[in-house]
Design a protein around this motif. Sequence first.
Motif, mmCIF file in Angstrom:
data_model
loop_
_atom_site.group_PDB
_atom_site.id
_atom_site.type_symbol
_atom_site.label_atom_id
_atom_site.label_comp_id
_atom_site.label_asym_id
_atom_site.label_seq_id
_atom_site.Cartn_x
_atom_site.Cartn_y
_atom_site.Cartn_z
ATOM 1 N N THR A 1 46.048 37.933 55.457
ATOM 2 C CA THR A 1 45.399 38.768 56.463
ATOM 3 C C THR A 1 44.096 38.145 56.956
ATOM 4 O OG1 THR A 1 44.410 40.152 54.731
ATOM 5 C CG2 THR A 1 46.454 40.938 55.735
ATOM 6 N N SER B 1 49.443 39.226 43.943
ATOM 7 C CA SER B 1 49.892 39.681 45.258
ATOM 8 C C SER B 1 48.712 40.031 46.153
ATOM 9 C CB SER B 1 50.801 40.894 45.125
ATOM 10 O OG SER B 1 51.921 40.595 44.345
ATOM 11 N N ILE C 1 47.673 47.495 48.785
ATOM 12 C CA ILE C 1 48.939 47.019 49.349
ATOM 13 C C ILE C 1 49.826 46.471 48.235
ATOM 14 C CG2 ILE C 1 49.988 45.311 50.880
ATOM 15 C CD1 ILE C 1 47.388 45.570 52.605
ATOM 16 N N ALA C 2 49.253 45.666 47.367
ATOM 17 C CA ALA C 2 50.026 45.059 46.277
ATOM 18 C C ALA C 2 50.540 46.102 45.296
ATOM 19 C CB ALA C 2 49.179 44.023 45.557
ATOM 20 N N SER D 1 53.562 48.703 54.828
ATOM 21 C CA SER D 1 54.020 48.627 53.437
ATOM 22 C C SER D 1 54.408 49.998 52.907
ATOM 23 C CB SER D 1 52.937 48.017 52.550
ATOM 24 O OG SER D 1 52.668 46.700 52.941
ATOM 25 N N VAL E 1 47.996 38.587 49.816
ATOM 26 C CA VAL E 1 47.832 39.474 50.971
ATOM 27 C C VAL E 1 46.480 39.235 51.632
ATOM 28 C CG1 VAL E 1 47.502 41.893 51.642
ATOM 29 C CG2 VAL E 1 49.407 41.259 50.167
ATOM 30 N N VAL F 1 48.986 46.371 57.830
ATOM 31 C CA VAL F 1 49.879 45.909 56.763
ATOM 32 C C VAL F 1 50.051 47.003 55.711
ATOM 33 C CG1 VAL F 1 50.120 44.235 54.870
ATOM 34 C CG2 VAL F 1 49.425 43.465 57.127
ATOM 35 N N TYR F 2 48.983 47.723 55.380
ATOM 36 C CA TYR F 2 49.085 48.826 54.425
ATOM 37 C C TYR F 2 50.043 49.903 54.939
ATOM 38 C CZ TYR F 2 47.885 52.801 51.504
ATOM 39 O OH TYR F 2 47.949 53.881 50.668
ATOM 40 N N PRO G 1 43.732 45.005 49.941
ATOM 41 C CA PRO G 1 44.762 44.131 49.364
ATOM 42 C C PRO G 1 45.332 44.620 48.026
ATOM 43 C CG PRO G 1 43.054 42.796 50.327
ATOM 44 C CD PRO G 1 42.563 44.215 50.371
ATOM 45 N N GLN H 1 44.644 44.484 57.930
ATOM 46 C CA GLN H 1 44.945 44.978 56.589
ATOM 47 C C GLN H 1 45.394 46.428 56.623
ATOM 48 O OE1 GLN H 1 41.454 44.114 54.222
ATOM 49 N NE2 GLN H 1 42.170 42.048 53.779
#
Length: 78
Positions: free
Chosen positions: A30, A22, A8-9, A60, A26, A56-57, A5, A53
Motif C-alpha cells: 500500500t 502479512s 487487514i492481516a 478484505s 500489506v 484494501v481493508y 495493516p 489502506q
Amino acid sequence: MLSLPPMIAEIFAARFKTIMTSAVAVSAATCAGGIIASAYINVPCSAVIVILQVVVYGLSRVAAGVIARHNKKRLADV
C-alpha cells in the motif's frame, strides 16, 4: 498507517507471526501503491496511502464474508 495493516492481516490469519508477516507485506504494497498514485495525481502521498489502506481493508472484509458464506454453504451441502 500503523493500525490498518495488522487489521487487514488479522482478517485472514490467526497466528501472530503470520499476522505480522502479512501486515508488513500489506504495508509495503500500500505504501508503494500510494507513492506511485500520489505522483500521478499530485497529492500528498500520506493521504493516498491511508485511503488505499482503507479501501484494501474494506475489500478484505467483503472478501472474507464471501469466502465464509461460500464455505458455510459448501459444508451445508455435504
